[in-house]
Design a protein around this motif. Structure first.
Motif, PDB file in Angstrom:
ATOM      1  N   MET A  91      38.214  32.298  49.135  1.00 48.02           N
ATOM      2  CA  MET A  91      37.724  33.051  47.979  1.00 48.02           C
ATOM      3  C   MET A  91      36.702  34.111  48.406  1.00 48.02           C
ATOM      4  O   MET A  91      36.754  35.260  47.968  1.00 48.02           O
ATOM      5  CB  MET A  91      37.072  32.072  47.007  1.00 48.02           C
ATOM      6  CG  MET A  91      37.029  32.530  45.585  1.00 48.02           C
ATOM      7  SD  MET A  91      36.593  31.148  44.539  1.00 48.02           S
ATOM      8  CE  MET A  91      34.929  30.886  45.036  1.00 48.02           C
ATOM      9  N   PRO A 112      39.634  26.690  50.150  1.00 48.59           N
ATOM     10  CA  PRO A 112      39.621  27.675  49.058  1.00 48.59           C
ATOM     11  C   PRO A 112      38.307  28.425  48.947  1.00 48.59           C
ATOM     12  O   PRO A 112      38.298  29.618  48.609  1.00 48.59           O
ATOM     13  CB  PRO A 112      39.874  26.836  47.796  1.00 48.59           C
ATOM     14  CG  PRO A 112      39.643  25.438  48.178  1.00 48.59           C
ATOM     15  CD  PRO A 112      39.822  25.328  49.657  1.00 48.59           C
ATOM     16  N   ALA A 113      37.185  27.766  49.285  1.00 49.03           N
ATOM     17  CA  ALA A 113      35.892  28.456  49.162  1.00 49.03           C
ATOM     18  C   ALA A 113      35.821  29.611  50.159  1.00 49.03           C
ATOM     19  O   ALA A 113      35.433  30.734  49.802  1.00 49.03           O
ATOM     20  CB  ALA A 113      34.750  27.465  49.393  1.00 49.03           C
ATOM     21  N   VAL A 114      36.221  29.345  51.405  1.00 48.43           N
ATOM     22  CA  VAL A 114      36.202  30.410  52.413  1.00 48.43           C
ATOM     23  C   VAL A 114      37.224  31.497  52.052  1.00 48.43           C
ATOM     24  O   VAL A 114      36.940  32.694  52.142  1.00 48.43           O
ATOM     25  CB  VAL A 114      36.477  29.835  53.828  1.00 48.43           C
ATOM     26  CG1 VAL A 114      36.661  30.949  54.842  1.00 48.43           C
ATOM     27  CG2 VAL A 114      35.350  28.911  54.256  1.00 48.43           C
ATOM     28  N   ALA A 167      47.344  22.665  48.364  1.00 46.94           N
ATOM     29  CA  ALA A 167      47.031  23.786  47.466  1.00 46.94           C
ATOM     30  C   ALA A 167      45.866  24.596  48.038  1.00 46.94           C
ATOM     31  O   ALA A 167      45.891  25.836  48.033  1.00 46.94           O
ATOM     32  CB  ALA A 167      46.686  23.265  46.073  1.00 46.94           C
ATOM     33  N   MET A 218      45.132  33.312  44.604  1.00 50.75           N
ATOM     34  CA  MET A 218      44.803  31.907  44.834  1.00 50.75           C
ATOM     35  C   MET A 218      45.375  31.012  43.736  1.00 50.75           C
ATOM     36  O   MET A 218      45.881  29.927  44.012  1.00 50.75           O
ATOM     37  CB  MET A 218      43.292  31.739  44.952  1.00 50.75           C
ATOM     38  CG  MET A 218      42.752  32.436  46.189  1.00 50.75           C
ATOM     39  SD  MET A 218      40.981  32.374  46.329  1.00 50.75           S
ATOM     40  CE  MET A 218      40.737  30.682  46.796  1.00 50.75           C
ATOM     41  N   VAL A 219      45.315  31.491  42.492  1.00 52.43           N
ATOM     42  CA  VAL A 219      45.910  30.708  41.396  1.00 52.43           C
ATOM     43  C   VAL A 219      47.413  30.577  41.633  1.00 52.43           C
ATOM     44  O   VAL A 219      48.009  29.517  41.415  1.00 52.43           O
ATOM     45  CB  VAL A 219      45.596  31.359  40.023  1.00 52.43           C
ATOM     46  CG1 VAL A 219      46.385  30.692  38.899  1.00 52.43           C
ATOM     47  CG2 VAL A 219      44.115  31.271  39.731  1.00 52.43           C
ATOM     48  N   LEU A 263      41.702  36.405  43.591  1.00 47.39           N
ATOM     49  CA  LEU A 263      41.659  35.178  42.787  1.00 47.39           C
ATOM     50  C   LEU A 263      43.020  34.904  42.139  1.00 47.39           C
ATOM     51  O   LEU A 263      43.440  33.746  42.017  1.00 47.39           O
ATOM     52  CB  LEU A 263      40.551  35.282  41.731  1.00 47.39           C
ATOM     53  CG  LEU A 263      39.145  35.543  42.294  1.00 47.39           C
ATOM     54  CD1 LEU A 263      38.146  35.753  41.172  1.00 47.39           C
ATOM     55  CD2 LEU A 263      38.690  34.395  43.185  1.00 47.39           C
ATOM     56  N   ASP A 264      43.702  35.975  41.733  1.00 55.60           N
ATOM     57  CA  ASP A 264      45.064  35.803  41.195  1.00 55.60           C
ATOM     58  C   ASP A 264      45.989  35.233  42.271  1.00 55.60           C
ATOM     59  O   ASP A 264      46.811  34.365  42.003  1.00 55.60           O
ATOM     60  CB  ASP A 264      45.622  37.143  40.694  1.00 55.60           C
ATOM     61  CG  ASP A 264      44.838  37.688  39.516  1.00 55.60           C
ATOM     62  OD1 ASP A 264      44.368  36.867  38.705  1.00 55.60           O
ATOM     63  OD2 ASP A 264      44.676  38.919  39.411  1.00 55.60           O
ATOM     64  N   ILE A 269      48.097  27.722  43.973  1.00 58.99           N
ATOM     65  CA  ILE A 269      48.138  26.390  43.342  1.00 58.99           C
ATOM     66  C   ILE A 269      49.489  26.204  42.652  1.00 58.99           C
ATOM     67  O   ILE A 269      50.142  25.166  42.782  1.00 58.99           O
ATOM     68  CB  ILE A 269      47.003  26.222  42.290  1.00 58.99           C
ATOM     69  CG1 ILE A 269      45.632  26.430  42.923  1.00 58.99           C
ATOM     70  CG2 ILE A 269      47.082  24.844  41.629  1.00 58.99           C
ATOM     71  CD1 ILE A 269      44.468  26.356  41.940  1.00 58.99           C
ATOM     72  N   PHE A 270      49.908  27.249  41.927  1.00 60.66           N
ATOM     73  CA  PHE A 270      51.168  27.142  41.171  1.00 60.66           C
ATOM     74  C   PHE A 270      52.358  26.964  42.116  1.00 60.66           C
ATOM     75  O   PHE A 270      53.314  26.259  41.791  1.00 60.66           O
ATOM     76  CB  PHE A 270      51.339  28.397  40.302  1.00 60.66           C
ATOM     77  CG  PHE A 270      52.391  28.235  39.236  1.00 60.66           C
ATOM     78  CD1 PHE A 270      52.258  27.257  38.255  1.00 60.66           C
ATOM     79  CD2 PHE A 270      53.513  29.046  39.209  1.00 60.66           C
ATOM     80  CE1 PHE A 270      53.221  27.093  37.275  1.00 60.66           C
ATOM     81  CE2 PHE A 270      54.490  28.889  38.228  1.00 60.66           C
ATOM     82  CZ  PHE A 270      54.340  27.914  37.266  1.00 60.66           C
TER      83      PHE A 270
END
Lengths: 441, 208
Positions: free
Chosen positions: A33, A29-31, A295, A48-49, A45-46, A52-53
């Motif tokens: 992002m 996720p860091a890369v 995720a 990425m969220v 970022l949306d 997760i969902f």
């Protein structure tokens, strides 16, 4: 920045992070992002969220903790003890018989659990000391336990197949059906290898002496053998039967299977609150770490693919050596094998499958066949040092005289057999495609 | 038996002296030496919280198994499908996967390839440097994703979004609320990890 440079920079960052020991679920996720904010802005970022969902609301992934719980509970149920004893009596007179018993039992356990730890630990505690007592070669004994254990991740129910279904967007039921024959084929190859090797070198796996056999077979072992087969077979029929007959979804079958192992444990008089809490605690650890990585991978791939990273990789792989299918396949298989030596299968699967699957589809390969190639290949990652889970598990429960060198020496022939199995599946796709065609018509 | 712990825990040569473990081994006074009392307090509170979360999740897993079995029995044997089953199962599963994330970072159970470099002849300072980088990345993930996660939650509350899995149609916000909660937890964990790594870096190689 050109897409090619973006892809190279991304993979350099990911590999560097993983190699120095940063958790894979942090690196991805860091890369992702960083990549997303550079190329897409806050919208990434949306994305990425949403990633997760997507893992939270994936219906089939709910089966993962349930199958893990089933495996953890089964380990404390004592279901294998009696079966091992009776099989040992039945095959004790054969050279390498104990080794064959270990593989038979590992195969049965593989069809009742979705993880490898259960079989390796159970066989490590049960079969390994018995084999060593019977003067089996230490490397052979270690190799048998490790290789038998890896069947757990291939023969359904398997958490690897569930994660593969998520990554490739495929039916888990079809993957389960496709994995049965390759799993049984590998199991048969391990047994054949043990029988042949011990036939020509009886010192590696000597048969039980007549006195030992008579001592063991004091009771009528055949009815007992059949009786001890009942609980695992009922469990297998209940879970896999329900899935393939379309009676239950994988999640429902996993839930009832997990509940059945609790009942089985009570029936075998091994149930305790401590065992239940221990199994639940293990389940939380195993499933949460895998799902968080899933995720993380979703977060990364959603951004990476949106930036055209998948297309760049596809272009490179297909452009290599004129895109000859055999060469493309060899590149992909070699990549998986080498990654399997370095990092855990979950990371490899979640990173590579979304990138490799479109290539396979472009080349017109059957997705089920390709999926099985990936899964059988990843099975090797459990045995290939330095990062080899099966070896870690075995070392934890093995007697002190079993050295790491013994285990390393013991697993290599089985890695060779897995490679041979992979080759057979490549040459004869029917090994994979026959059963799904029959069951899921 | 654990199927996927960090390799550090199982590898024979893997005596991973991670910063997260150092935090547990040297609580309280260590923070005091380096003027990090608040971090020591934070660590204690987090450990308590993690233990509580783990106890709750152990119950959740058992309830998850029970509900799926109950749902199957009611549907197939009594012809009475349970309207709330799938949504509750989804809540339990999602809580079981998101709430222990920070805890698994704290005790080094997240999947990592620690045997390639981390466990091999690194000095404590070098390990602390890697932990610093690792926790900084984790902090960035927590901080940057927090706002969109909260926005998504507020959107669901404002629009009265409901789950469409079943006819029960429960509100979606309890499920969505788990994401910012998880991000807060990993954010706090990363602050703790950063402080401990910085403390070890300050102490030098004698710290180990």
């Amino acid at each position: 920045m050109s897409p090619e440079v973006m892809v190279i920079a991304t993979f350099v960052a990911i590999i560097a992070g993983i190699v120095i020991g940063v958790p894979v679920a942090t690196v991805l996720p860091a890369v992702g992002m960083l990549l997303g904010t550079i190329f897409m802005g806050p919208r990434a970022l949306d994305f990425m969220v949403r990633g997760i969902f997507a893992v939270m609301t994936n219906d089939v992934l709910i089966a993962l903790p349930l199958f893990v719980f089933m495996g953890c509970m089964l380990q404390s149920s004592g279901v294998a003890d009696k079966l091992f004893h009776n099989l040992r009596v039945a095959l004790g007179s054969v050279r390498g018989g104990l080794g064959i018993v270990t593989i038979i039992l590992s195969t049965i356990l593989a069809a009742t659990t979705g993880i490898i730890g259960t079989a390796v630990v159970m066989m490590g505690v049960l079969a390994l000391p018995t084999m060593l007592e019977a003067k089996y070669s230490r490397p052979l004994a270690a190799g048998l336990v490790c290789a038998g254990g890896t069947l757990g991740i291939l023969i359904p129910p398997s958490i690897m197949l569930i994660l593969y279904g998520l990554s490739a967007g495929m039916s888990v039921v079809a993957l389960f059906a496709a994995a049965i024959v390759p799993g049984l084929l590998l199991s048969a190859m391990y047994m054949l290898y043990t029988a042949i090797r011990c036939h020509f070198r009886p010192d590696l796996g000597p048969p039980l002496s007549r006195t030992e056999r008579e001592n063991l077979a004091a009771t009528r072992y055949l009815p007992e053998l059949l009786w001890s087969l009942v609980p695992p077979l009922v469990l297998i029929a209940g879970v896999l039967g329900a899935i393939f007959l379309g009676v239950a979804t994988p999640t429902e079958a996993a839930g009832t299977g997990a509940f059945s192992t609790v009942l089985l444990s009570a029936f075998m008089r091994k149930f305790s609150r401590k065992a239940l809490v221990g199994a639940a605690r293990e389940t939380v650890t195993i499933s949460a770490t895998i799902l968080w990585l899933a995720a993380g991978a979703q977060m990364f791939t959603s951004v990476f693919l949106a930036q055209g990273g998948g297309e760049v990789i596809k272009g490179w792989v297909l452009g290599f050596a004129g895109g000859h299918p055999a060469i493309v396949l060899a590149i992909m298989m070699l990549t998986l094998f080498l990654l399997g030596k370095l990092i855990c299968w979950v990371g490899i699967l979640l990173i590579t499958v979304p990138l490799f699957t479109p290539i396979a589809i472009t080349l017109g390969w059957d997705p089920l066949w390709f999926g099985m190639l990936v899964c059988v290949n990843l099975q090797m990652s459990f045995l290939t040092p330095p990062f080899a889970y099966a070896i870690f598990y075995l070392k934890q429960v093995a007697p002190p005289e079993m050295t790491l060198l013994d285990i390393y020496r013991g697993v290599w022939p089985f890695i060779g057999l897995q490679a041979l199995g992979l080759l057979l599946i490549i040459v004869f796709p029917e090994i994979v495609l026959w059963l799904p065609g029959l069951l899921l018509r | 038996m654990v199927d996927l712990p960090s390799a550090g825990k199982l590898a024979p040569a893997a005596e991973r002296k991670s910063i997260a473990h150092v935090g547990r081994l040297l609580p309280g006074s260590q923070g005091g030496d380096w003027g990090l009392e608040p971090i020591g307090v934070l660590g204690k509170w987090l450990d308590r919280l993690y233990r509580a979360i783990e106890s709750v999740l152990v119950v959740f897993i058992c309830v998850l198994v029970a509900i799926v079995t109950f749902e199957v029995i009611m549907r197939y044997f009594f012809g009475l499908p349970v309207i709330w089953g799938r949504d509750v199962v989804l809540w339990l599963y999602s809580a079981g996967f998101l709430l222990p994330v920070a805890y698994h970072y704290a005790c080094n159970k997240q999947i990592c390839a620690s045997d390639l470099v981390y466990n091999l002849r690194l000095t404590p300072r070098q390990r602390a440097t890697i932990d610093l980088v690792s926790n900084a990345m984790l902090a960035a993930v927590a901080v940057f994703l927090f706002r969109p996660a909260v926005n998504r939650l507020l959107f669901a509350i404002r629009l009265n979004e409901v789950s469409i899995l079943t006819l029960w149609r429960p509100p979606l916000w309890p499920l969505l609320a788990l994401i910012p909660i998880m991000l807060v937890l990993i954010g706090l964990q990363s602050v703790r990890g950063l402080a401990q790594a910085a403390a070890l870096l300050g102490k030098g190689d004698d710290a180990a």
